[in-house]
Design a protein around this motif. Structure first.
Motif, PDB file in Angstrom:
ATOM      1  N   THR A 185      58.822  39.435  14.897  1.00  0.00           N
ATOM      2  CA  THR A 185      58.046  37.895  15.558  1.00  0.00           C
ATOM      3  C   THR A 185      57.080  37.112  15.345  1.00  0.00           C
ATOM      4  OG1 THR A 185      59.995  37.931  16.871  1.00  0.00           O
ATOM      5  CG2 THR A 185      58.324  35.889  17.290  1.00  0.00           C
ATOM      6  N   LYS A 187      53.207  35.058  15.242  1.00  0.00           N
ATOM      7  CA  LYS A 187      52.610  33.625  15.577  1.00  0.00           C
ATOM      8  C   LYS A 187      53.008  32.307  15.399  1.00  0.00           C
ATOM      9  CE  LYS A 187      48.224  32.345  17.005  1.00  0.00           C
ATOM     10  NZ  LYS A 187      47.742  30.979  16.047  1.00  0.00           N
ATOM     11  N   GLN A 188      53.570  31.582  15.647  1.00  0.00           N
ATOM     12  CA  GLN A 188      53.642  30.356  15.073  1.00  0.00           C
ATOM     13  C   GLN A 188      52.667  29.916  13.516  1.00  0.00           C
ATOM     14  OE1 GLN A 188      53.140  26.406  17.494  1.00  0.00           O
ATOM     15  NE2 GLN A 188      54.916  25.690  16.320  1.00  0.00           N
ATOM     16  N   ALA A 199      57.154  31.914  15.596  1.00  0.00           N
ATOM     17  CA  ALA A 199      58.002  31.465  16.708  1.00  0.00           C
ATOM     18  C   ALA A 199      57.635  30.120  17.552  1.00  0.00           C
ATOM     19  CB  ALA A 199      56.206  32.828  17.834  1.00  0.00           C
ATOM     20  N   SER A 201      54.882  27.917  19.738  1.00  0.00           N
ATOM     21  CA  SER A 201      53.933  28.382  20.648  1.00  0.00           C
ATOM     22  C   SER A 201      54.256  27.433  22.016  1.00  0.00           C
ATOM     23  CB  SER A 201      52.719  28.104  20.573  1.00  0.00           C
ATOM     24  OG  SER A 201      52.932  26.322  20.237  1.00  0.00           O
ATOM     25  N   THR A 204      56.675  31.822  23.589  1.00  0.00           N
ATOM     26  CA  THR A 204      56.545  33.097  22.749  1.00  0.00           C
ATOM     27  C   THR A 204      57.478  34.240  23.693  1.00  0.00           C
ATOM     28  OG1 THR A 204      54.242  32.814  22.926  1.00  0.00           O
ATOM     29  CG2 THR A 204      54.484  34.927  22.078  1.00  0.00           C
ATOM     30  N   SER A 207      60.524  33.828  22.542  1.00  0.00           N
ATOM     31  CA  SER A 207      61.084  33.160  21.125  1.00  0.00           C
ATOM     32  C   SER A 207      60.669  35.450  20.596  1.00  0.00           C
ATOM     33  CB  SER A 207      59.251  33.108  19.971  1.00  0.00           C
ATOM     34  OG  SER A 207      59.519  32.111  20.220  1.00  0.00           O
ATOM     35  N   ARG A 208      60.465  35.754  20.835  1.00  0.00           N
ATOM     36  CA  ARG A 208      60.019  37.718  20.211  1.00  0.00           C
ATOM     37  C   ARG A 208      61.504  38.296  20.950  1.00  0.00           C
ATOM     38  NH1 ARG A 208      54.567  38.635  21.932  1.00  0.00           N
ATOM     39  NH2 ARG A 208      53.077  37.619  21.100  1.00  0.00           N
TER      40      ARG A 208
ATOM     41  N   PHE B 197      47.435  35.305  23.585  1.00  0.00           N
ATOM     42  CA  PHE B 197      47.957  35.489  22.575  1.00  0.00           C
ATOM     43  C   PHE B 197      48.092  36.084  21.305  1.00  0.00           C
ATOM     44  CE2 PHE B 197      49.415  32.024  26.160  1.00  0.00           C
ATOM     45  CZ  PHE B 197      51.066  32.684  26.536  1.00  0.00           C
TER      46      PHE B 197
END
Lengths: 236, 354, 221
Positions: A185, A187-188, A199, A201, A204, A207-208, B197
């Motif tokens: 996965t 980052k978007q 993923a 946002s 997160t 999604s992970r 993040f």
């Protein structure tokens, strides 16, 4: 009745003979109540067994049909601990299950598998369709989740996220023992490779969890699917 | 610094008797003065949306207090400025473009549930503004994590579109609008989000000056320090609470940073980012909800600093100040119980036994 | 068990009605007795779940009250609780199978709380306080009243939580796509807040006649 409903104020003076008598009575009563209860439970169990199995099958069939459009016939395999597979008559199976779907001409459309991992609130259970010819995941559905409404539960509806699974590369490595690239996965907006999951946002963690679940499941099960592909294609 | 208690008809007190000219409303008025520069800065940074949000917060709090007093048949306690402070603090902890109707809901909850239900000023267990914010965080998790960049163009003539959302409706998507008004070098992600993040640590100087994204009033650590210092110098605030909270956050942050420098940011970032400064100065110091003994105050502050860093580093959320302070409020009566000073002249228990 | 030996007259209609409405309203298990808080808070995040839990509990209550009342004269005092629990557990197991047979999604939504009906204090409470002392017909009506009272209270909570938290009632959307859901009400704290609000409404509503009487007395004085 009078022996057993004695006032509790005078237990010390209770003659021993009465006590044994009432013990027998107690055991007899508990025994008969247990018998009635047992009968009731067994009757209900027998009566509901068929509808429960039918319900579970309907739900599974619908999910498989959703993930493999055009499916006409389904065969369910159970994966044995040693790596072999057997056709299942009953959906109750402790190990992993493979749901093979065939079209009207009897050709294998794909195999639906289960994947789950811990999300933010509880375990997220998902199912995905694997196409052996494309060596890719071609469909994905969340079947059970308790994620925060409005945040984590976006994994069931976010179109950009679901687009990841229209074609997610899960080809096997050269010797067929595992996947060539782990499903990861990212980052978007940073997806570069066909085996990466973009993923959501703000969701997160969920999604992970989906990425981890798919990675684990594909690595464990896809080698088995490919090893037995000949059998699965024939549907036996 | 006395908290108003229900006044019995005859008061008996032992000497010495002090006379103090400090009343509740005077303290509260000074807190408002200390907050005004922070409010002004947030309006300069985020424009008329921040101004509208501050007005909505203050108005809803004052109105709720007035109505609650009427319903309870008590004289209106609106004049003591405490509801205004709650409203301003609430608005300062919210994103600048937070829908006004949600801010108003937060104000009603803050004063209604967080304060008046317990019996009004002096009886609240938790800081009312944070009760309101906790409610909003749980009720509208998306809106409260939608930040907009500072220094947007037209910020003094144009509202952030989400601000004017109709009551009970969803705020509009802001991504496009942000692209249109954003000035280069100003991101809409807060420093804490970038850290959590993307592992991008913002420099300390911008955090100190405050030209970053964030809740309306939390961005400039320097200005908040200055305004807090005013209250401390005039002795309207217990300096130990912010000192304990900030130093404990710094030390815990430093310990994490030393253990894994790649994963955790430096302790100065911990200190100057997010709502830590605003929380430590203006919310942890709530006179009613914090302990009264000097030792207890240190324990209370240290605990909140620790929880803040633990939530930020190990939890799922980027920011933990709000929950840290609410938890600190919850345990403060217990801290008071444990740290009661020995009565002058009385012996310690062990010695008495021997 | 003092009046167990008393002769049993067929209960009058009025008595039966009282046994029924007692649980539904005057002694409502949630709003008045504040019992069974665990399912009340845990499964009321939608009307469907609340209704299912309410009806499942009603089923168990009616069946267990009836059976316990039937055997009440045979059960020795020393083992009565064990017997009651055996009977209650039986019906909980039965209801568990039945829900699974009716709808798997409902079964999944209620999860462990179906099995936990067995420890719902309302059920053992009614067995001990009512069914063990009253004839079968009245015990059954008492179970029905209490159960429906419980279902009614759960639906009240579920209604508020679903309308505010999801903008729908029984899954039917009420407000259009632009409605902003208050996610809080689907989460556990929302359960506490909603319960508190309902308790407030219910007790102030019940206190009203008393207040009126007090006011009249004051005027008279």
């Amino acid at each position: 009745m009078s022996a057993t409903t004695q006032s509790p104020k005078s237990p010390a003076r209770k003659p021993p003979a009465t006590e044994t008598a009432s013990s027998v009575k107690m055991i007899r009563l508990m025994g008969s109540v247990s018998l009635i209860c047992g009968l009731l439970i067994v009757t209900t169990y027998r009566g509901t067994l068929a509808p429960i199995q039918r319900n579970q099958e309907i739900i599974m069939k619908e999910t498989v049909a959703e993930l493999l459009p055009g499916v006409e016939r389904q065969v369910v395999y159970g994966v044995q601990p040693a790596g072999g597979i057997t056709v299942l008559k009953n959906l109750d199976y402790a190990g992993p299950r493979l749901f093979a779907g065939y079209d009207a001409s009897g050709a294998l459309l794909g195999v639906v598998l289960e994947a789950s991992d811990r999300g933010y609130a509880d375990v997220i259970r998902t199912m995905y369709a694997y196409s052996p010819s494309k060596q890719a995941i071609t469909g994905f559905k969340v079947v059970e989740l308790k994620e925060t409404p409005g945040l984590g539960d976006k994994i069931t509806s976010d179109p950009a996220f679901l687009a990841n699974f229209r074609h997610l590369d899960v080809r096997l490595n050269a010797d067929g023992t595992s996947t060539a690239h782990p499903v990861t996965t990212v980052k978007q907006g940073t997806k570069k490779n066909p085996w990466e999951v973009d993923a959501i946002s703000g969701a997160t963690i969920s999604s992970r969890a989906v990425g981890r679940a798919l990675d684990k499941s594909t690595r464990d099960l896809l080698p088995i699917v490919n090893r037995h592909l000949g059998r699965i294609e024939k549907g036996e | 610094m006395n908290v108003p208690a229900p006044t019995p008809e005859i008061q008996l007190r032992t000497s010495p008797h002090f006379h103090t000219s400090r009343s509740v409303s005077m303290i509260m008025r000074n807190v408002v003065y200390a907050l005004l520069p922070i409010c002004a800065f947030s309006v300069w940074l985020f424009g008329i949306s921040a101004l509208a949000s501050l007005a909505a917060g203050a108005a809803s709090c004052v109105l709720t207090e007035y109505v609650a007093c009427r319903m309870a048949g008590r004289p209106a306690s609106v004049g003591d400025f405490s509801a205004v402070i709650t409203g301003l603090l609430l608005a300062l902890t919210l994103p600048p473009g937070f829908p006004l109707w949600m801010t108003a809901v937060g104000g009603v909850i803050a004063v209604g549930l967080g304060k008046m239900l317990f019996g009004g000023l002096g009886f609240n267990v938790f800081n009312p503004a944070l009760v309101g914010r906790a409610f909003l965080q749980a009720a509208f998790p998306i809106a409260i994590t939608t930040y907009t960049p500072a220094m947007a163009v037209n910020r003094f003539v144009e509202f952030i579109p989400a601000t004017l959302t109709l009551p009970f409706t969803r705020p509009p998507e802001l991504a496009e609008w942000i692209q249109r008004v954003r000035v280069d070098a100003f991101s809409s992600a807060t420093p804490l989000m970038m850290q959590k993040f993307d592992h991008v640590t913002t420099e300390v100087l911008p955090l100190f000056l405050g030209k970053v994204a964030g809740s309306a009033g939390e961005t400039s650590a320097g200005l908040i320090l200055l305004c807090g210092a005013y209250l401390i110098v005039r002795k309207f605030m217990d300096w130990r609470i912010p000192a304990a909270m900030l130093s404990s956050a710094f030390l815990v942050g430093a310990a994490f940073h030393l253990a894994a420098p790649a994963q955790y940011p430096n302790p100065l970032f911990v200190l100057f980012s997010g709502g830590l400064m605003l929380g430590a100065m203006f919310m942890a110091t709530d006179m009613v909800a914090s302990p009264v003994t000097p030792l207890g105050v240190w324990i209370y502050g240290a605990l909140m600093g620790l929880i803040t860093v633990v939530i930020r580093f190990l939890g799922g959320l980027p920011e933990g100040v709000m929950y840290a302070i609410l938890l600190g409020n919850a345990v403060s009566p217990m801290i008071d119980n444990l740290t009661q000073p020995r009565i002058y002249g009385a012996r310690k228990k062990e010695k008495a036994k021997a | 068990m003092a009046h167990v030996h008393g002769q049993e007259l067929p209960a009058s209609t009025a008595e039966n009605m009282e046994a029924f409405f007692n649980g539904l309203w005057n002694q409502n298990p949630v709003f008045v007795q504040v019992l069974g808080m665990c399912p009340t808070l845990a499964v009321t995040n939608s009307v469907r779940n609340a209704l299912a839990m309410g009806l499942a509990t009603t089923f168990v209550l009616v069946c267990s009250n009836t059976l316990i009342s039937m055997v009440r004269k045979l059960v020795p005092k020393q083992v009565r609780i064990a017997t009651y629990i055996l009977i209650i557990a039986t019906f909980v197991t039965i209801v568990d199978y039945l829900i699974k047979a009716i709808s798997i999604p409902v079964y999944k939504a209620l999860g462990a709380f179906i099995a936990l009906i067995v420890v719902n204090c309302i059920i053992l409470g009614r067995a001990e306080a009512y069914a063990s002392k009253n004839p079968v017909g009245k015990s059954m009506l008492d179970g029905l009243g209490m159960g429906l009272g419980f279902a009614f209270a759960l639906t009240c909570l579920g209604g508020v939580r679903e309308i505010l938290g999801a903008g729908s009632f029984l899954g039917i959307h009420l407000f259009g796509a632009n409605f902003q859901p208050w996610v809080l009400f689907l989460l556990p704290p929302g359960g506490f807040l909603t319960l508190a609000a309902w308790l407030l409404i219910f007790s102030s509503w019940k206190a009203r006649p008393r207040k009126k009487a007090e006011a009249l007395e004051e005027i008279a004085a």
